[in-house]
Design a protein around this motif. Structure first.
Motif: not given
Length: 257
Positions: A67-70, A72-73, A76, A97
């Protein structure tokens, strides 16, 4: 380490002149990907330890998550690992991402159909090769067709060889068609005089009357070369006989080898 230092400080030749190496590695040389593979081996180990799916070529790396959220994490945390642990700077402009269907890696992006995912030349790669061919076939270059066809062959043979593992048949067919129009335009411009046009059109099979009518056209170059008369006289087969590369056939030959 002493050997690596010697490589890094040996200097470079720039247009026959020696220049000292202040920092970094020479652009385009074999040393940069070699050192990247040695140094970023620690990154490979870290990504494997975390259970990520990834692909890396020298300093270019893609990490695949769900996912996009994963994404970005992970970006970082991996940026922190690279900058604090390995002391290398991550370029924020080139680190993104996004969907692998839109982002590119080594000139490729991914496509998907009912058979699953497949590789294809990225849109930027397609645009670059078309721009290069446009420069090679500029109608005011004033070089022989033989030389132009040789330049096209040199450019496209390597390009097709590199991207042949991807799905590009439709793109190459469109590129072939567009390139032939460019070549017909170049040839029409070379036949500057009215008499030369009439003579060459007759050699291509037009009657004297039709050759006179067509040679008298006041249309611009681009409209003229799109006419049926020039397409039927300067056929695809005729252009191949003159030496123009058939990219579709070349691609098929490469993929069958």
């Amino acid at each position: 380490l002493r050997l690596i230092r010697k490589f890094l400080t040996s200097g470079v030749l720039d247009h026959g002149l020696f220049a000292k190496s202040e920092k970094g590695t020479p652009q385009g040389g074999p040393l940069s990907p070699l050192l990247a593979n040695i140094y970023l081996n620690e990154l490979d180990k870290e990504l494997t330890r975390r259970g990520h799916h990834f692909v890396r070529y020298a300093d270019d790396c893609n990490i695949y998550v769900k996912s996009q959220r994963a994404g970005e994490r992970v970006m970082r945390s991996i940026t922190q690992f690279l900058e604090k642990r390995l002391k290398v700077k991550v370029n924020p402009d080139k680190t993104k991402v996004g969907s692998p269907l839109r982002l590119k890696f080594l000139g490729f992006s991914l496509g998907a159909d009912h058979n699953g995912a497949y590789a294809r030349p990225a849109k930027q790669s397609q645009q670059r090769v078309k721009k290069a061919l446009k420069l090679l076939t500029k109608r005011n270059r004033g070089i022989s067709l033989t030389r132009m066809f040789e330049e096209i062959h040199r450019k496209m043979r390597g390009w097709l060889q590199y991207y042949s593992i991807g799905k590009l048949t439709n793109f190459i067919q469109r590129l072939d068609k567009w390139l032939r129009v460019r070549i017909r335009q170049y040839i029409w411009k070379q036949w500057k005089k009215f008499k030369t046009k009439v003579t060459n059109l007759q050699k291509l099979g037009l009657s004297q009357c039709d050759a006179y009518v067509f040679a008298s056209t006041r249309k611009g170059y681009w409209r003229t070369v799109h006419s049926k008369t020039l397409s039927y006289s300067l056929t695809n087969r005729k252009l191949e006989q003159l030496g123009l590369m058939n990219m579709s056939k070349t691609l098929q030959s490469i993929q069958c080898d």
